[in-house]
Each structure stands twice: as C-alpha cells, then as structure tokens.
Scaffold this motif. Sequence first.
Motif, PDB file in Angstrom:
ATOM      1  N   ILE A 195       0.837  -1.208   0.000  1.00 18.32           N
ATOM      2  CA  ILE A 195       0.000   0.000   0.000  1.00 18.32           C
ATOM      3  C   ILE A 195       0.869   1.253   0.000  1.00 18.32           C
ATOM      4  N   SER A 196       1.941   1.236   0.799  1.00 20.46           N
ATOM      5  CA  SER A 196       2.850   2.383   0.847  1.00 20.46           C
ATOM      6  C   SER A 196       3.503   2.617  -0.508  1.00 20.46           C
ATOM      7  N   ILE A 197       3.925   1.522  -1.160  1.00 12.11           N
ATOM      8  CA  ILE A 197       4.549   1.647  -2.483  1.00 12.11           C
ATOM      9  C   ILE A 197       3.556   2.216  -3.490  1.00 12.11           C
ATOM     10  N   LEU A 198       2.308   1.735  -3.429  1.00  8.37           N
ATOM     11  CA  LEU A 198       1.287   2.228  -4.356  1.00  8.37           C
ATOM     12  C   LEU A 198       1.021   3.720  -4.136  1.00  8.37           C
ATOM     13  N   ARG A 199       1.030   4.129  -2.862  1.00  8.99           N
ATOM     14  CA  ARG A 199       0.839   5.554  -2.580  1.00  8.99           C
ATOM     15  C   ARG A 199       1.982   6.377  -3.167  1.00  8.99           C
ATOM     16  N   ASN A 200       3.212   5.884  -2.997  1.00  6.38           N
ATOM     17  CA  ASN A 200       4.368   6.593  -3.560  1.00  6.38           C
ATOM     18  C   ASN A 200       4.279   6.654  -5.080  1.00  6.38           C
ATOM     19  N   ILE A 201       3.844   5.532  -5.667  1.00  8.62           N
ATOM     20  CA  ILE A 201       3.696   5.508  -7.125  1.00  8.62           C
ATOM     21  C   ILE A 201       2.652   6.521  -7.573  1.00  8.62           C
ATOM     22  N   LYS A 202       1.575   6.625  -6.797  1.00 12.69           N
ATOM     23  CA  LYS A 202       0.529   7.583  -7.133  1.00 12.69           C
ATOM     24  C   LYS A 202       1.066   9.009  -7.088  1.00 12.69           C
ATOM     25  N   GLU A 203       1.855   9.289  -6.023  1.00  8.98           N
ATOM     26  CA  GLU A 203       2.446  10.621  -5.919  1.00  8.98           C
ATOM     27  C   GLU A 203       3.404  10.874  -7.073  1.00  8.98           C
ATOM     28  N   ASP A 204       4.239   9.871  -7.385  1.00 13.66           N
ATOM     29  CA  ASP A 204       5.167  10.017  -8.507  1.00 13.66           C
ATOM     30  C   ASP A 204       4.404  10.216  -9.805  1.00 13.66           C
ATOM     31  N   THR A 205       3.282   9.524  -9.934  1.00 16.54           N
ATOM     32  CA  THR A 205       2.465   9.660 -11.142  1.00 16.54           C
ATOM     33  C   THR A 205       1.928  11.078 -11.273  1.00 16.54           C
ATOM     34  N   SER A 206       1.535  11.671 -10.137  1.00 16.00           N
ATOM     35  CA  SER A 206       1.051  13.057 -10.164  1.00 16.00           C
ATOM     36  C   SER A 206       2.150  14.001 -10.625  1.00 16.00           C
ATOM     37  N   GLU A 207       3.372  13.803 -10.103  1.00 12.31           N
ATOM     38  CA  GLU A 207       4.496  14.636 -10.522  1.00 12.31           C
ATOM     39  C   GLU A 207       4.792  14.446 -12.004  1.00 12.31           C
ATOM     40  N   ILE A 208       4.741  13.200 -12.446  1.00  6.87           N
ATOM     41  CA  ILE A 208       4.987  12.918 -13.861  1.00  6.87           C
ATOM     42  C   ILE A 208       3.939  13.613 -14.730  1.00  6.87           C
ATOM     43  N   GLY A 209       2.692  13.622 -14.236  1.00  8.15           N
ATOM     44  CA  GLY A 209       1.633  14.298 -14.988  1.00  8.15           C
ATOM     45  C   GLY A 209       1.917  15.785 -15.137  1.00  8.15           C
ATOM     46  N   ALA A 210       2.394  16.416 -14.054  1.00  8.05           N
ATOM     47  CA  ALA A 210       2.715  17.847 -14.124  1.00  8.05           C
ATOM     48  C   ALA A 210       3.857  18.096 -15.101  1.00  8.05           C
ATOM     49  N   ILE A 211       4.862  17.227 -15.061  1.00 10.28           N
ATOM     50  CA  ILE A 211       5.991  17.369 -15.984  1.00 10.28           C
ATOM     51  C   ILE A 211       5.525  17.210 -17.425  1.00 10.28           C
ATOM     52  N   LYS A 212       4.636  16.235 -17.632  1.00 10.81           N
ATOM     53  CA  LYS A 212       4.105  16.037 -18.980  1.00 10.81           C
ATOM     54  C   LYS A 212       3.375  17.275 -19.475  1.00 10.81           C
ATOM     55  N   GLU A 213       2.622  17.917 -18.591  1.00 16.23           N
ATOM     56  CA  GLU A 213       1.901  19.131 -18.972  1.00 16.23           C
ATOM     57  C   GLU A 213       2.880  20.237 -19.359  1.00 16.23           C
ATOM     58  N   GLU A 214       3.968  20.383 -18.564  1.00 17.47           N
ATOM     59  CA  GLU A 214       4.974  21.405 -18.881  1.00 17.47           C
ATOM     60  C   GLU A 214       5.637  21.115 -20.227  1.00 17.47           C
ATOM     61  N   VAL A 215       5.974  19.851 -20.453  1.00 16.10           N
ATOM     62  CA  VAL A 215       6.603  19.479 -21.723  1.00 16.10           C
ATOM     63  C   VAL A 215       5.662  19.753 -22.886  1.00 16.10           C
ATOM     64  N   SER A 216       4.386  19.406 -22.684  1.00 12.94           N
ATOM     65  CA  SER A 216       3.403  19.643 -23.746  1.00 12.94           C
ATOM     66  C   SER A 216       3.289  21.133 -24.055  1.00 12.94           C
ATOM     67  N   ALA A 217       3.283  21.959 -22.991  1.00 10.60           N
ATOM     68  CA  ALA A 217       3.200  23.410 -23.200  1.00 10.60           C
ATOM     69  C   ALA A 217       4.433  23.927 -23.936  1.00 10.60           C
ATOM     70  N   ALA A 218       5.620  23.416 -23.561  1.00  9.74           N
ATOM     71  CA  ALA A 218       6.859  23.844 -24.223  1.00  9.74           C
ATOM     72  C   ALA A 218       6.847  23.431 -25.686  1.00  9.74           C
ATOM     73  N   ARG A 219       6.369  22.225 -25.955  1.00  5.93           N
ATOM     74  CA  ARG A 219       6.290  21.769 -27.345  1.00  5.93           C
ATOM     75  C   ARG A 219       5.329  22.646 -28.152  1.00  5.93           C
ATOM     76  N   TYR A 220       4.219  22.978 -27.511  1.00  7.93           N
ATOM     77  CA  TYR A 220       3.239  23.827 -28.201  1.00  7.93           C
ATOM     78  C   TYR A 220       3.846  25.190 -28.531  1.00  7.93           C
ATOM     79  N   GLU A 221       4.564  25.766 -27.572  1.00 10.04           N
ATOM     80  CA  GLU A 221       5.192  27.076 -27.787  1.00 10.04           C
ATOM     81  C   GLU A 221       6.249  26.993 -28.877  1.00 10.04           C
ATOM     82  N   ALA A 222       7.030  25.891 -28.869  1.00  9.66           N
ATOM     83  CA  ALA A 222       8.062  25.711 -29.893  1.00  9.66           C
ATOM     84  C   ALA A 222       7.433  25.579 -31.271  1.00  9.66           C
ATOM     85  N   ARG A 223       6.338  24.833 -31.363  1.00  8.77           N
ATOM     86  CA  ARG A 223       5.658  24.692 -32.652  1.00  8.77           C
ATOM     87  C   ARG A 223       5.134  26.048 -33.138  1.00  8.77           C
ATOM     88  N   ARG A 224       4.557  26.798 -32.186  1.00  5.19           N
ATOM     89  CA  ARG A 224       4.005  28.104 -32.560  1.00  5.19           C
ATOM     90  C   ARG A 224       5.092  29.030 -33.089  1.00  5.19           C
TER      91      ARG A 224
END
Length: 204
Positions: free
Chosen positions: A149-178
């Motif tokens: 359960i503890s590992i799954l919670r950590n994975i969930k938190e890591d997944t949230s961080e990964i999601g934020a990073i993905k959003e930043e990367v997507s925004a940077a890609r969008y700006e670069a394309r523009r």
Amino acid sequence: MPQALRGSPSPSGPRTETIAQDLGLSGTVENQKPYDVRIVAEGEEEALHAFVEGLKVERGPIRVRDLLVRWSEATGEFPYFQILRGDWQEELVERFDVSAWLLYRSIEIGEENLALGRENVAIGRENLAIGKMMLDKQDQMLDKQETTISILRNIKEDTSEIGAIKEEVSAARYEARREREEIISTLKSGSLEEKYEELSREIR
C-alpha cells in the motif's frame, strides 16, 4: 460340523461364559478342586478354535498356566452356555474373581484413557504450534500488504508529478511549434528581409 471341546483351564467363569456366548457356543463351565475349571463347549469348529484362543489369558487376576483340550463329536445336550455353580463359598470366590477382574479391567481402561489424554494433549500442542505459525504468517502477510500500500501511494504521488511534468513538456512543445510556424510564415512572406533593412537603417 459341530464338535465338542472339553478342557481344564483356569479362567474366570463369567468371562468364559461371555466369550462362549459371543461365539454362539453351548456348554458349561464349573470350578474343579483345587484350582482348575472344567469347560465343555459345543459349536462350529472355527468358533471353538477362537474360544480356545480366547481362554489363553495372563492378565490381571486371571492366569491360565495350562490348557488341556480334548476334541469329540458334539452331543447336542446343551441348549446354551451356562455356569455350574457349587456351594455358596465357591460362588463367593467366583464373584470375588469377577470383581477383581472388573477392577483390573477398570484400571486398564483408566490407563488407556490416560494414554489417549496424553496423545490428545500432544495433538493439542501441535495444533497450537501450527496456529501460532499461521498467525505469524498472517502477520507477515499484513506487513507485506502495508508495504505494498505504501509503495502504491508513492507511485501515485510520482504519477502526479509525472503528470505535471508532462503538462509542462506539452506546453513547451506547443510554444516551440508556434514559434516555428511564425518563423516559417515570416520566411514565406519575405517580411524578414524588410525587417532586416529597417533595422540596418536604424543602426546607420
């Protein structure tokens, strides 16, 4: 074919009577002086052999030291098996023998029950040990579940961080394309050269 057995062992009368009745034999048993017992038994040969084996006892107050057996044809004179008793003194001794036998048998049963009790205690201890082992395994499983359960919670938190990073990367890609599209559009329209000339004039 029915046969007759005649002998002089030294067992208890009531015990002999019980064995004979269980085997379906007929006949008699009576005390003989000084210490012998005379038995006459009729029945099937196989049952008579079993009867002889049943009389061979050396346990408790009964001691069959010797067993003399004679075989003959059955007469059919006995309707059932019975004890032929003598005077009251002889009957008293017989009853005393029976009491002694019953007492000894009760002691035997008590010892057997004691042995069974000890076995049950041993089995109970084994079951208790097995129960403790099962509890230990359950505790280990609970610990593993908590760790999972503890590992799954950590994975969930890591997944949230990964999601934020993905959003930043997507925004940077969008700006670069523009920006890329703006550059391409500028190059196609030729306005880049005009801007360059304007800047050159301003510098001069």
